[in-house]
Design an enzyme around this catalytic site. Structure first.
Site, PDB file in Angstrom:
ATOM      1  N   LYS A   1       7.886  -3.002 -16.149  1.00 12.80           N
ATOM      2  CA  LYS A   1       7.763  -4.395 -16.111  1.00 12.80           C
ATOM      3  C   LYS A   1       7.207  -4.442 -17.965  1.00 12.80           C
ATOM      4  O   LYS A   1       5.763  -3.989 -17.846  1.00 12.80           O
ATOM      5  CB  LYS A   1       6.320  -4.619 -15.280  1.00 12.80           C
ATOM      6  CG  LYS A   1       6.061  -6.120 -15.549  1.00 12.80           C
ATOM      7  CD  LYS A   1       5.308  -6.639 -14.192  1.00 12.80           C
ATOM      8  CE  LYS A   1       4.571  -7.779 -14.646  1.00 12.80           C
ATOM      9  NZ  LYS A   1       3.222  -8.144 -13.489  1.00 12.80           N
TER      10      LYS A   1
ATOM     11  N   VAL B   1     -14.721   2.232  11.698  1.00 13.84           N
ATOM     12  CA  VAL B   1     -15.879   1.930  11.696  1.00 13.84           C
ATOM     13  C   VAL B   1     -16.415   0.735  12.633  1.00 13.84           C
ATOM     14  O   VAL B   1     -15.691  -0.286  12.813  1.00 13.84           O
ATOM     15  CB  VAL B   1     -16.081   1.683  10.361  1.00 13.84           C
ATOM     16  CG1 VAL B   1     -17.835   0.975  10.506  1.00 13.84           C
ATOM     17  CG2 VAL B   1     -15.835   2.558   9.090  1.00 13.84           C
TER      18      VAL B   1
HETATM   19  P1  FAD Z   1      -6.388  -3.545   2.248  1.00 17.11           P
HETATM   20  O1  FAD Z   1      -4.677  -2.881   1.330  1.00 17.11           O
HETATM   21  O2  FAD Z   1      -6.183  -4.313   3.201  1.00 17.11           O
HETATM   22  O3  FAD Z   1      -6.654  -2.481   2.504  1.00 17.11           O
HETATM   23  C1  FAD Z   1      -7.700  -2.402   3.240  1.00 17.11           C
HETATM   24  C2  FAD Z   1      -8.050  -0.669   4.339  1.00 17.11           C
HETATM   25  O4  FAD Z   1      -9.541  -1.032   4.985  1.00 17.11           O
HETATM   26  C3  FAD Z   1      -6.983  -0.272   5.343  1.00 17.11           C
HETATM   27  O5  FAD Z   1      -7.305   1.346   4.481  1.00 17.11           O
HETATM   28  C4  FAD Z   1      -8.210  -0.500   6.693  1.00 17.11           C
HETATM   29  O6  FAD Z   1      -7.342   0.481   7.670  1.00 17.11           O
HETATM   30  C5  FAD Z   1      -9.216  -0.365   5.867  1.00 17.11           C
HETATM   31  N1  FAD Z   1     -10.435  -0.743   7.110  1.00 17.11           N
HETATM   32  C6  FAD Z   1     -10.876  -2.116   7.119  1.00 17.11           C
HETATM   33  N2  FAD Z   1     -12.153  -2.248   8.433  1.00 17.11           N
HETATM   34  C7  FAD Z   1     -11.828  -0.868   8.394  1.00 17.11           C
HETATM   35  C8  FAD Z   1     -12.843  -0.342   9.785  1.00 17.11           C
HETATM   36  N3  FAD Z   1     -13.173  -0.823  10.435  1.00 17.11           N
HETATM   37  N4  FAD Z   1     -13.293   0.860   9.661  1.00 17.11           N
HETATM   38  C9  FAD Z   1     -12.238   1.635   9.010  1.00 17.11           C
HETATM   39  N5  FAD Z   1     -11.073   1.432   8.030  1.00 17.11           N
HETATM   40  C10 FAD Z   1     -10.738   0.028   8.285  1.00 17.11           C
HETATM   41  N6  FAD Z   1      -2.146  -7.950  -5.948  1.00 17.11           N
HETATM   42  C11 FAD Z   1      -1.909  -6.994  -7.401  1.00 17.11           C
HETATM   43  O7  FAD Z   1      -2.558  -6.754  -8.127  1.00 17.11           O
HETATM   44  N7  FAD Z   1      -0.513  -7.457  -7.825  1.00 17.11           N
HETATM   45  C12 FAD Z   1       0.180  -8.176  -6.859  1.00 17.11           C
HETATM   46  O8  FAD Z   1       1.832  -8.391  -6.875  1.00 17.11           O
HETATM   47  C13 FAD Z   1      -0.221  -8.717  -5.362  1.00 17.11           C
HETATM   48  N8  FAD Z   1       0.705  -9.493  -4.754  1.00 17.11           N
HETATM   49  C14 FAD Z   1      -0.447  -9.495  -3.846  1.00 17.11           C
HETATM   50  C15 FAD Z   1       0.325 -10.074  -2.624  1.00 17.11           C
HETATM   51  C16 FAD Z   1      -0.512 -10.990  -1.514  1.00 17.11           C
HETATM   52  C17 FAD Z   1       0.429 -11.742   0.014  1.00 17.11           C
HETATM   53  C18 FAD Z   1      -1.612 -10.331  -1.935  1.00 17.11           C
HETATM   54  C19 FAD Z   1      -2.270 -11.006  -0.510  1.00 17.11           C
HETATM   55  C20 FAD Z   1      -1.831  -9.427  -2.173  1.00 17.11           C
HETATM   56  C21 FAD Z   1      -1.295  -9.425  -3.118  1.00 17.11           C
HETATM   57  N9  FAD Z   1      -1.921  -8.392  -3.934  1.00 17.11           N
HETATM   58  C22 FAD Z   1      -1.460  -7.659  -5.358  1.00 17.11           C
HETATM   59  C23 FAD Z   1      -3.120  -7.854  -4.066  1.00 17.11           C
HETATM   60  C24 FAD Z   1      -3.082  -6.295  -3.291  1.00 17.11           C
HETATM   61  O9  FAD Z   1      -2.741  -6.522  -2.679  1.00 17.11           O
HETATM   62  C25 FAD Z   1      -4.612  -5.651  -3.087  1.00 17.11           C
HETATM   63  O10 FAD Z   1      -5.862  -6.386  -4.464  1.00 17.11           O
HETATM   64  C26 FAD Z   1      -4.028  -4.353  -3.136  1.00 17.11           C
HETATM   65  O11 FAD Z   1      -3.542  -3.919  -2.293  1.00 17.11           O
HETATM   66  C27 FAD Z   1      -6.449  -4.128  -2.507  1.00 17.11           C
HETATM   67  O12 FAD Z   1      -6.655  -3.803  -0.955  1.00 17.11           O
HETATM   68  P2  FAD Z   1      -7.099  -3.412  -0.616  1.00 17.11           P
HETATM   69  O13 FAD Z   1      -7.456  -2.050  -0.639  1.00 17.11           O
HETATM   70  O14 FAD Z   1      -8.311  -4.083  -1.136  1.00 17.11           O
HETATM   71  O15 FAD Z   1      -6.705  -3.639   0.893  1.00 17.11           O
END
Ligand code: FAD
Length: 504
Positions: A79, A185
């Site tokens: 990119k 959790v």
């Molecule tokens: P998640 O991927 O949601 O992971 C959460 C984790 O917590 C999972 O493993 C879940 O199972 C776990 N969990 C939750 N509750 C519990 C529980 N009670 N017990 C045990 N485990 C639990 N970012 C970019 O940099 N570029 C992009 O192009 C981009 N596009 C996006 C488009 C959209 C529409 C959205 C919504 C987001 C986008 N993002 C983008 C953001 C990006 O997807 C996230 O920053 C990144 O994937 C990190 O997500 P996360 O790990 O915080 O959350």
């Protein structure tokens, strides 16, 4: 570590944020900490987040991860920036590339000279003086190096399959000692006296105690939001998009564009992210202006290939937790906040949070001054990105929909209003000295969306016009020549996968 004890780190969440954190911490802190990561198969990950920022290269390099292995595992492409379509006005496009425009002359940034010679808006576009933009437009790619004007001639990032990145890092982290626990959790136990989190209770009754809890639980924000009740600062007034519909499709044959597209839509914008095996598509929209069904239909109507999955609606709120680090909980990723993905900044924010956490890691117990510094640094990054995103919406001449009328006429944060006034008056971009978007990024969007300043740096008047014109022509032809020596993007990616050597 004054007491010689290993610090027990518990990470909740196995998405991109959780596994990036686990991998970076185990690599940097080794035996100083024990790390356990809980992820729930039942809940799963958000599964989007495919376009990244150049800083990710540094992250991979620090872990010692081979680029070719990462590219293969995540089906990634390169990119060089983001192409914005229809933002300034319908039918217009510009690129925010990962490179500077030209070079400063006598300490004055290049765009002032460009403005002087382009008062009448004719001549070469400013993007013609950026290696990243020129290469992207030519659909060519090769990493920067001596033959292409030096390592700093431009930068690049990746576009990857979001469902493959976390598992790739999981392998790395677990091989180095991170313990993975697959469970949900169910209860968070707080210490009666201090109010800190004491332990987590898992579905099977197991109790997990820790010294530091890292909340990577995504939008649920299980620890920071739910358990600690950390306040939420909403930015919905400025960034009203609160939904996205995602729908990957087959990639049309032919060259792979080495850039992400952000294409304005009647009530938001859509992303187009080319990967090796498919196109990622999604429409980010405001539910106040268009229904989920309508948005889905509008996206489906512009897909360039066979849909590869049913449309998926994602709901979100723009904003952040007031403190990313509160008590013994650090929120990283969606658990600590979200800014819509127009400039692909979420994974960057994950990375920055990890960097600062490592810098301030509480090996000798939590120091509130370190906590405060961490929170201030994270606030700074969020606010800076927020203003840059608002600019894309506000700096528009579009008046063809209620959404764009609202964005064009809204009152923007004072910090952005001041920047816009400075630019309009003098073509200067207020400098912060750090953070994600430096002067070339602002110049790309401001000029790209048609905000012409009234003046520019007086020193740009000094060189004689003919000399300046020929220097700029030389610069452009140097860039064109270098770009012409690069291979096509698809063939570079293919050759990398097959282990062949590729010269730029
Ligand atoms: P998640 O991927 O949601 O992971 C959460 C984790 O917590 C999972 O493993 C879940 O199972 C776990 N969990 C939750 N509750 C519990 C529980 N009670 N017990 C045990 N485990 C639990 N970012 C970019 O940099 N570029 C992009 O192009 C981009 N596009 C996006 C488009 C959209 C529409 C959205 C919504 C987001 C986008 N993002 C983008 C953001 C990006 O997807 C996230 O920053 C990144 O994937 C990190 O997500 P996360 O790990 O915080 O959350």
């Amino acid at each position: 570590m004054a007491d010689g004890k290993r610090r027990r780190v518990i990470i909740v969440g196995g998405g991109t944020a959780g596994w990036m954190t686990a991998a970076a911490l185990v690599q940097a802190l080794g035996s100083l900490v024990s790390i356990r990561l809980v992820e729930s198969a039942e809940i799963g990950i958000v599964g989007v987040g495919e376009a990244t920022f150049p800083h990710l290269r540094l992250f991979l390099r620090r872990l010692g991860i081979d680029e070719a292995a990462f590219m293969a595992a995540t089906h990634a492409t390169y990119k060089l920036g983001i192409m914005f379509n229809d933002f300034g006005a319908l039918g217009e496009e510009y690129m925010h590339g990962f490179a500077s425009f030209g070079e400063p002359l006598a300490g004055v940034p290049f765009h002032h000279y460009w403005l002087r010679l382009n008062q009448d808006a004719t001549g070469a576009a400013i993007g013609d003086y950026s290696m990243a933009v020129a290469a992207a437009r030519a659909r060519r790619f090769h990493p920067p190096g001596p033959a292409l004007g030096g390592d700093d001639a431009f930068s690049y990032a990746y576009q990857f399959d979001a469902t493959r990145f976390a598992p790739f890092l999981r392998g790395f982290a677990c091989a180095r000692g991170v313990e993975r626990i697959e469970a949900t959790v169910c209860r968070v136990e707080r210490d009666g006296a201090s109010g800190d989190i004491a332990a987590l209770e898992l579905g099977d009754g197991t109790r997990l105690e820790g010294d530091l809890f890292i909340d990577c639980s995504g939008f649920r924000s299980l620890l920071l939001g739910d358990a600690l009740g950390e306040g939420w600062e909403s930015w919905a007034d400025w960034l009203p998009c609160d939904r996205a519909v995602a729908m990957p499709c087959a990639r049309p044959p032919g060259e792979i564009e080495p850039f992400t597209r952000a294409i304005a839509m009647p009530s938001g914008w859509r992303w187009r992210i080319p990967l090796q095996h498919r196109l990622g598509n999604g429409y980010v929209f405001s539910s106040a202006f268009v229904s989920e069904d309508e948005a889905t239909a509008q996206l489906a109507a512009v897909l360039e290939g066979e849909p590869l999955a049913d449309p998926r609606i994602l709901k979100f709120q723009p904003g952040r937790r007031r403190r990313a680090w509160s008590r013994d909980v650090v929120g990283i990723g969606l658990a600590s906040g979200f800014l819509e993905p127009m400039e692909s900044t979420s994974i960057y924010l994950v990375q920055i949070a990890i960097d600062w956490l490592l810098e301030l890691f509480p090996l000798d117990g939590i120091d509130t001054r370190d906590q405060q510094m961490f929170n201030e640094l994270i606030d700074f990054e969020y606010a800076r990105i927020r203003d840059f995103l608002i600019l894309h919406y506000h700096a528009t001449r579009r008046d063809d929909s209620l959404f764009w009328n609202r964005m064009r006429t809204m009152e923007v944060p004072e910090s952005l209003a001041e920047r816009l006034a400075l630019w309009r008056r003098s073509a200067r971009v207020a400098q912060f000295g750090r953070g994600p978007f430096l002067e070339p990024s602002w110049v790309a969007v401001l000029l790209g969306q048609g905000i012409r300043p009234q003046g520019w740096d007086a020193r740009a008047q000094l060189p004689d016009a003919a000399g300046l014109r020929s220097a700029m022509a030389r610069l452009k032809s140097d860039i064109d020549r270098r770009v012409a020596s690069m291979p096509g993007h698809a063939s570079y990616v293919q050759a990398l996968a097959s282990g062949a050597s590729i010269n730029g």
